[in-house]
Design a protein around this motif. Sequence first.
Motif, PDB file in Angstrom:
ATOM      1  N   LYS A 105      -0.368   7.186   1.441  1.00 33.62           N
ATOM      2  CA  LYS A 105      -0.778   5.820   1.163  1.00 33.62           C
ATOM      3  C   LYS A 105      -2.271   5.784   0.855  1.00 33.62           C
ATOM      4  CE  LYS A 105       0.742   4.195   5.136  1.00 33.62           C
ATOM      5  NZ  LYS A 105       1.184   3.252   6.162  1.00 33.62           N
ATOM      6  N   ASP A 150       8.697   2.488  -3.638  1.00 33.93           N
ATOM      7  CA  ASP A 150       8.413   1.066  -3.455  1.00 33.93           C
ATOM      8  C   ASP A 150       9.735   0.316  -3.365  1.00 33.93           C
ATOM      9  OD1 ASP A 150       6.876  -1.168  -3.050  1.00 33.93           O
ATOM     10  OD2 ASP A 150       5.986  -1.193  -5.049  1.00 33.93           O
ATOM     11  N   CYS A 151       9.634  -0.961  -3.072  1.00 32.99           N
ATOM     12  CA  CYS A 151      10.828  -1.807  -3.037  1.00 32.99           C
ATOM     13  C   CYS A 151      10.543  -3.088  -3.814  1.00 32.99           C
ATOM     14  CB  CYS A 151      11.259  -2.113  -1.610  1.00 32.99           C
ATOM     15  SG  CYS A 151      10.065  -3.029  -0.655  1.00 32.99           S
ATOM     16  N   GLY A 207       3.130   5.836  -1.504  1.00 31.75           N
ATOM     17  CA  GLY A 207       3.624   4.565  -0.998  1.00 31.75           C
ATOM     18  C   GLY A 207       2.479   3.591  -0.825  1.00 31.75           C
ATOM     19  N   GLU A 232      15.127  -0.402  -2.993  1.00 36.81           N
ATOM     20  CA  GLU A 232      14.073   0.553  -2.671  1.00 36.81           C
ATOM     21  C   GLU A 232      14.390   1.834  -3.426  1.00 36.81           C
ATOM     22  OE1 GLU A 232      11.669   1.725   1.230  1.00 36.81           O
ATOM     23  OE2 GLU A 232      13.798   2.189   1.362  1.00 36.81           O
ATOM     24  N   LEU A 252       4.735  10.564   3.172  1.00 33.68           N
ATOM     25  CA  LEU A 252       4.237   9.398   2.431  1.00 33.68           C
ATOM     26  C   LEU A 252       2.721   9.437   2.369  1.00 33.68           C
ATOM     27  CD1 LEU A 252       6.389   6.446   3.802  1.00 33.68           C
ATOM     28  CD2 LEU A 252       6.510   7.482   1.553  1.00 33.68           C
ATOM     29  N   TYR A 268       4.799   0.748   4.322  1.00 35.89           N
ATOM     30  CA  TYR A 268       5.561   1.853   4.885  1.00 35.89           C
ATOM     31  C   TYR A 268       4.875   2.442   6.109  1.00 35.89           C
ATOM     32  CZ  TYR A 268       8.411   1.528   0.766  1.00 35.89           C
ATOM     33  OH  TYR A 268       9.258   1.062  -0.198  1.00 35.89           O
TER      34      TYR A 268
END
Length: 195
Positions: A161, A85-86, A149, A115, A159, A153
């Motif tokens: 999601k 994550d950021c 994520g 990030e 990743l 993204y």
Amino acid sequence: MSFSSIQKCAAALRYLGYGITFDASDKYLKVSERTAVGCVDWFSACVYEVFHKEYLRKPTHRDIERLYSAHEERHGFPGMLGSLDCTHVAWEKCPKAWRCQFTRGDIGEPTIILEAVASQDLWIWHTDKAPDMTFTVNGHAYKYSYYLGDGIYPNYSTLMKGYSVPRSEKAKLFTKKQESARKDIERAFGVIKQT
């Protein structure tokens, strides 16, 4: 004749802590720009030398196996390396000339985007490239690990999601588990922002 180690550390910490340019305090510290750059380089090299073996390193095969087992046991995700994550971190010492460039309308102050990938033990990992370790799910071996994520993204194979609109019970359960596991990175950012 020359500066002591304490003077060099103090100069480096002042430059790094206040975010000032190297020639900004030459009258106060009696340090030239060239010496200031050398102090920050020297300080950075010392920090690296002291902390790199434990904190500034890539995860080893043993570390990755430990991450696999911890994430599978805690969250039920085999082969997961961590949550990605950021976050925006306030940049209090942002130079005035750059303020508009680093300020978003919804935040209202200059920020730097951090990030990171963190595991359940708040360890922020630097992996550079995907580690070459396999993991097995339901008898099928997979070559590359993955990160959890969110929707910001792009769709990459590394990743995973959650569903933006989960419709089936299976999708709802997966999204709930995925969101729960992503609390690791949010917790890590919370700790960073408090310090």
